[in-house]
Enzyme design. Structure first.
Site, short mmCIF file in Angstrom:
data_model
loop_
_atom_site.label_atom_id
_atom_site.label_comp_id
_atom_site.label_asym_id
_atom_site.label_seq_id
_atom_site.Cartn_x
_atom_site.Cartn_y
_atom_site.Cartn_z
N ASP B 93 0.86 -1.18 0.00
CA ASP B 93 0.00 0.00 0.00
C ASP B 93 0.90 1.23 0.00
O ASP B 93 2.13 1.12 0.02
CB ASP B 93 -0.99 -0.04 1.17
CG ASP B 93 -0.29 0.04 2.51
OD1 ASP B 93 0.93 0.22 2.54
OD2 ASP B 93 -0.98 -0.08 3.53
N ASP B 266 -7.42 -8.08 0.87
CA ASP B 266 -6.45 -8.32 1.94
C ASP B 266 -7.16 -8.04 3.25
O ASP B 266 -8.09 -7.21 3.30
CB ASP B 266 -5.24 -7.39 1.84
CG ASP B 266 -5.58 -5.99 2.33
OD1 ASP B 266 -6.25 -5.25 1.60
OD2 ASP B 266 -5.21 -5.66 3.48
N CYS B 304 -10.65 -30.44 7.24
CA CYS B 304 -9.64 -29.46 6.78
C CYS B 304 -8.33 -30.18 6.47
O CYS B 304 -7.90 -31.06 7.19
CB CYS B 304 -9.43 -28.39 7.84
SG CYS B 304 -8.15 -27.18 7.38
N CYS B 306 -5.35 -28.65 6.12
CA CYS B 306 -4.17 -27.82 6.41
C CYS B 306 -3.19 -28.57 7.31
O CYS B 306 -3.53 -29.56 7.96
CB CYS B 306 -4.56 -26.48 7.01
SG CYS B 306 -4.82 -26.47 8.80
N CYS B 309 -4.44 -28.99 10.93
CA CYS B 309 -5.51 -29.97 11.14
C CYS B 309 -5.05 -31.39 10.85
O CYS B 309 -5.58 -32.35 11.41
CB CYS B 309 -6.74 -29.59 10.31
SG CYS B 309 -7.57 -28.12 10.97
N HIS B 335 -3.85 -22.30 10.16
CA HIS B 335 -5.20 -22.78 9.83
C HIS B 335 -6.07 -21.66 9.28
O HIS B 335 -6.77 -21.84 8.27
CB HIS B 335 -5.88 -23.42 11.04
CG HIS B 335 -7.34 -23.68 10.77
ND1 HIS B 335 -7.78 -24.78 10.08
CD2 HIS B 335 -8.45 -22.93 11.03
CE1 HIS B 335 -9.10 -24.72 9.94
NE2 HIS B 335 -9.53 -23.61 10.51
#
Lengths: 378, 378
Positions: B93, B266, B304, B306, B309, B335
């Site tokens: 930004d 974002d 999940c 990930c 998990c 996660h």
């Protein structure tokens, strides 16, 4: 094979040795440094990163796990390995050291110690029965006997009665039922008194433990005193069992103790001082927050092969510390553990190659404790 | 090809679209969620973990990097990618938002804003020239124009003069010399006034930016108002350029905005609330510290995929939070980022397969904001 310790070689100049300890979760090549995972996690690190570091075995603290989350919970999870997702070997201490160093209002009896949790003041009890039962429930690969760790300095009378109690507790520990494949180590005490250390070692050896720790060190005594206590105990320990020096130390201290025939070490130093921004290197320690690293785009340690040094600069890590970013703690913990683990790996290689004493001398000469003042805090 | 945005398909029911943004550090498939790395690090995560999460692009904040460690330092390091060891695309930004929200004693002129650092009170200056020069020095793949972000609510008079300034600054930004391959996005402002939003969009489009952001949202306005502001701007933005909604939002909000034709997002939420122990799931959020998860050995979210998990239980992560262990922050940040990134990936797939609106409706119906009280703190 589990439980056997195979001595693979001995140095001809020093008492250093290399060996293999077979545990239920794999073989540990000794000498070895064990990263400390007090609360079922090696601070800032993930188990996958410990694998990547080739950490062969980690340590966890029974006392802390008793306090939080409780042993029952970990047992329900399927044991400590499953709870924390680490499938390598785990050594747990018995809680004795913490009961005597962290807690208040202790009531000591032959059965054990009543104490208050350092977290919430809850009344808890640990003795030889409870400490072994806890370590059985945790599923530790290597369990430690429950001992009293006397302070330093310690008068002879106290050291003597404390040793009596520790030996009674050791015998009680030895009688407890443990699981197949679990190993149990005894702990040599006796404070600074050679005859007490000898008696402690001889009586424990008569009980036939799977290994022997030297305890009551790293409690504030000067380095020379620690060395002396190790030298008092080692001659009375069998060569065919592993020897573990609890809570030690700096890299040169570890090499010094390897030279005296010690096989196993654990210490919080590499992760604890990482969180202050202190870097371990083969040339000593330094503070990465120091202003002189502001524009230093080199690695934490020249030639280091660790993940941190391969990918990140001092300037970046200094920035992370100044902005209180967690990645800074992670990267420095990683490097410091790598430094410890690789130093001990190099010691193993040097013993195997027959030039350990040369390696130790050169390393120690090159290593200077040069903790720097931080000359810029903002 | 760098700088081109290729529109690959449009939903027939909503305004959702899929595309590809070509940057100097790789292709970004849109719609996309960008993890936020404010101080040159996505909090608690390593760049390698972001790669494992398939994060295609991350965001960093020019204002924070100006304050610490300073743009010059990062330029000397070889740019932001090298400094933080992330070789994927980075959007920065311009600092406008932070200058107006974080700092005090601002002196605004046509040239920019004089302000005091929120860290040490040092006097700093950012304007269109400085913001672009900083982003050029950082080597950002996508740079943002310097804008004034008016508060909510905002009277018409202020919104109008603020927009005048932002448009002058946008033109000034467009004139600056930038590096080959760097993209520059304009930012639509205009507060809650449809005619101002339209004017802002039209004038920016006339300046021919590489993409267009919708700013001035996520500043405290109700969700319906945010939606209205997006709807005011989108019709005046070209279809062949990416559209970026700054600082938004929850997963259902993001899907709602994708349905309105937004391509890029974002938000600090997934990592920020992870550090409080709050878990994002497809069924809403919950507090893993809650006592009811004490003996819950299932993953944070059923099904999940990930890293967290696949390897760790709620009971373990709850333990890590209760003992203030950093691994808890890491596992939950991982996660939550996975949850955001996979939700947006599923949105892309649904758009490509022609059933985005069905996906969005089902997801939104299943998602309930159910932040739980923590009923046990110790």
């Amino acid at each position: 094979m589990t439980g056997t310790f195979k001595l693979l070689g001995c140095d001809t100049v020093t008492s250093a040795r290399i060996g293999r300890l077979h545990t239920a979760h794999g073989i540990v090549k000794t000498p070895i440094f064990m990263p400390v995972g007090t609360q079922a996690t090696v601070k800032c690190m993930s188990p996958h990163e410990l694998r990547e570091l080739n950490a062969q075995i980690i340590l966890s603290n029974t006392y802390h796990l008793v306090v939080r989350p409780g042993i029952d919970l970990i047992a329900k999870a399927g044991g400590l390995h499953k709870f924390m997702s680490w499938d390598g070997p785990i050594l747990t201490d018995s809680g004795g050291y913490q009961v005597f160093s962290l807690t208040k209002l202790r009531k000591i009896s032959k059965e054990g110690v009543e104490f208050q949790s350092h977290v919430d003041g809850a009344t808890l009890f640990l003795g030889p029965r409870e400490a072994i039962a806890a370590q059985v429930a945790l599923g530790s690969d290597v369990m430690m006997a429950f001992d009293e760790c006397p302070p330093w300095p310690c008068d002879r009378e106290y050291a003597c009665s404390s040793l009596d109690l520790t030996l009674q507790w050791a015998a009680r520990c030895r009688e407890q039922k443990i699981s197949d494949g679990q190993l149990l180590f005894g702990i040599v005490q006796g404070s600074t008194y050679p005859d007490l250390r000898e008696r402690s070692a001889r009586e424990l050896v008569a009980m036939d433990f799977d290994g022997y720790a030297i305890g009551g060190v790293s409690v504030g005594e000067p380095p020379a005193e620690m060395l002396r206590q190790v030298e008092m105990a080692v001659p009375f320990l069998p060569t065919d069992k592993p020897r573990y020096l609890m809570g030690v130390g700096t890299p040169p201290q570890i090499l010094n103790m390897i030279a005296r025939g010690v096989d196993m070490f654990d210490c919080v130093l590499p992760t604890r001082i990482a969180r202050n921004g202190t870097v371990f290197t083969a040339r000593g320690t330094y503070a990465v927050k120091n202003a002189k690293y502001r524009e230093d785009f080199g690695p934490l340690e020249d030639g280091c092969e660790c993940h941190t040094c391969r990918n990140f600069s001092r300037a970046y890590i200094r920035h992370l510390f100044r902005t209180s970013e967690i990645l800074g703690l992670r990267l420095l913990s990683w490097h410091n553990l790598h430094m410890y683990l690789s130093t001990v790996r190099r010691a193993r290689e040097a013993i195997a190659a027959g030039h350990f004493e040369e390696f130790r001398r050169e390393f120690t000469a090159g290593y200077a404790e040069r903790t720097e003042e931080i000359d810029e805090n903002v």
